[in-house]
Design an enzyme around this catalytic site. Structure first.
Site, PDB file in Angstrom:
ATOM      1  N   LYS A 116       0.727  -1.060  -0.030  1.00 51.92           N
ATOM      2  CA  LYS A 116      -0.272   0.066  -0.010  1.00 51.92           C
ATOM      3  C   LYS A 116       1.037   0.916   0.324  1.00 51.92           C
ATOM      4  CE  LYS A 116      -3.233   1.728   2.252  1.00 51.92           C
ATOM      5  NZ  LYS A 116      -4.758   1.635   3.814  1.00 51.92           N
ATOM      6  N   SER A 158      -9.069   2.183   3.584  1.00 55.01           N
ATOM      7  CA  SER A 158      -8.406   3.132   3.041  1.00 55.01           C
ATOM      8  C   SER A 158      -7.306   2.149   2.058  1.00 55.01           C
ATOM      9  CB  SER A 158      -7.735   3.346   3.627  1.00 55.01           C
ATOM     10  OG  SER A 158      -6.424   3.338   4.056  1.00 55.01           O
ATOM     11  N   SER A 169      -9.606   0.170   7.574  1.00 56.37           N
ATOM     12  CA  SER A 169      -9.326   0.268   6.175  1.00 56.37           C
ATOM     13  C   SER A 169      -8.960  -1.054   5.813  1.00 56.37           C
ATOM     14  CB  SER A 169      -7.994   1.191   6.525  1.00 56.37           C
ATOM     15  OG  SER A 169      -9.027   2.149   6.314  1.00 56.37           O
TER      16      SER A 169
END
Length: 463
Positions: free
Chosen positions: A87, A162, A186
């Site tokens: 990420k 997220s 997330s």
């Protein structure tokens, strides 16, 4: 034993154990698997916008090194050569890390974050970097820097966030392991929206550095298409790192999937979130799955969260974290910030020190009550999310009357406050074909038990 893989698409869908077996036997090479995953990432990215960066050169170099190690019979681990995404929030040596923001530097990083270092030491192949909202502030994935990420099951829908790019990549077959972070859902929300598995580990299980501006609600964890792969990834990204002062100095229980008998398990069914309502179709699917567990001999009792006004409590931590994050930026860069992030940061900045300390005390009381609840129950089960995926590019469903993402994430953010491990596993689809997931919550340190139950449920719900 793996039969001959008939297509690059099938190659991209193999799990970590199958790849390790094939690498060891010489039936597959990390290079050909990496090439297939890189091609898949390039193929899906124009539609899904799951990647900020696809590292062809670095990935192939790492894959060739892995191929050589397997050829000598000296792999770093069973995960050597496994295609992995990271990420856009963790440090990666020689990569840009932009946090989904137009305000960050485009300099190359000189060091790996602890979890990235551990993954690299075990020989995984980093194929690319996945999208996220700016600084990870919300549970959908769109950002000023990289635009809107979309759900592989329906391109008009959000993958959640997220860690939305990671979930979309996993669901589409672009990589096996996917590193996510979870400060209020997330990992679990995008895993649920995209029909994959994900774990928010016990806080401190996976080391983190630098410390998150959002404090000790923020966890790092694995995402994958199966619970077995989630466990395989968790094993190699867990450990002590002296840069992470928040880690417990003690030793957490070892990690291993075991057979989980459902008969006699004491399960608390958490059906109502502290804020918002559960979609009727989601509720119906989860109720039917809970009935299956009861029929298998599990002892199901209703569970209600201890404490009150948990939304305000979480906002006290989240909004002040946002304020702290933006306070580190020069004033002239704030005009580039996502307006929603700017709004919550201003609310956080308006809080005083006494209010923040009071929130910390209330959080400790809530966490202790949750620890006590998980002495009485083996597990707490709930829907993974209150709603299925909704329109991409929006923070909340249109015409819902909701103001913030937290108002539909009521099954997620409380477990960040209490720091228990929580996994999601797919358990059905809506009439529109959108995934629905079940969440498994266990006692702190009981990551293996949580994933073992998630694996048992995965098998049950797939049948």
């Amino acid at each position: 034993m793996i039969e001959t893989v008939s297509s690059p698409e099938a190659l991209c869908r193999l799990d970590a154990a199958s790849l390790a077996e094939a690498y060891k036997a010489g039936r597959l090479s990390p290079v050909e698997v990496t090439q297939a995953c890189l091609a898949r990432a390039e193929e899906i990215n124009p539609r899904l916008n799951a990647f900020t960066f696809i590292d062809h050169e670095g990935a192939l170099a790492a894959a060739k090194a892995s191929e050589a190690r397997w050829g000598r019979g000296e792999p770093h681990s069973d995960a050597d050569g496994i295609p992995t995404t990271l990420k856009d929030i963790v440090w990666v040596k020689d990569w840009h890390v932009r946090y989904g923001s137009l305000t960050t530097s485009d300099a190359l990083y000189e060091d790996d974050a602890p979890a990235v270092r551990l993954l690299r030491e075990h020989g995984v192949v980093f194929i690319g970097q996945t999208t996220m909202p700016e600084f990870g502030w919300k549970a959908v994935t769109d950002s000023p820097a990289f635009g809107i990420t979309r759900n592989p099951h329906d391109l008009s829908k959000t993958p959640g966030g997220s860690s939305g790019g990671a979930a979309a990549a996993a669901a589409a077959g672009a990589g096996v392991f996917h590193l996510g972070t979870d400060g209020g859902g997330s990992i679990r929300i995008p895993a649920a929206f995209c029909g994959i598995s994900g774990l928010k580990p016990t806080f401190g299980r996976v080391p983190a550095y630098p410390a998150s501006a959002f404090g000790t609600v923020a966890h790092i964890g694995p995402m994958a298409r199966s619970t077995a792969d989630v466990m395989a990834m968790l094993k190699i990204m867990s450990g002590r790192d002296l840069r992470d002062w928040h880690q417990c100095a003690g030793i957490l229980p070892p990690l291993q999937l075991t057979s989980m008998a459902l008969n006699g398990l004491k399960i608390g069914y958490w059906r109502q979130p502290p804020v918002g309502q559960v979609d009727t179709e989601v509720a119906s699917i989860i109720d039917s799955r809970i009935a299956q567990l009861a029929a298998a001999g599990a002892e199901i009792t209703p569970f209600e969260l201890p404490g009150d006004d948990l939304l305000a409590l979480f906002h006290a931590h989240w909004f002040t974290g946002a304020a702290a994050r933006l306070a580190a930026l020069p004033e002239d860069r704030l005009e580039r910030i996502d307006p929603g992030l700017l709004e919550i940061a201003r609310e956080g900045a308006a809080m005083n020190a006494i209010q923040l300390v009071q929130a910390q005390v209330r959080r400790a009381d809530f966490g202790a009550a949750m620890d006590a609840a998980l002495v009485k129950h083996d597990f707490i089960l709930s829907p993974g999310t209150t709603i299925p995926a909704f329109e991409a590019g929006a923070e909340q469903p249109a015409e819902s009357g909701l103001k913030r993402w937290t108002e539909w994430a009521g099954f997620s953010f409380p477990i960040n406050l209490s720091q228990q491990p929580a996994a999601v596993t797919p358990c059905g689809t809506t009439k529109a074909g959108l995934p629905v997931a079940m969440q498994v919550i266990g006692a702190r340190g009981a990551d293996s038990r949580v994933l073992s139950l998630a694996a048992a449920l995965e098998d049950m719900f797939a049948g």
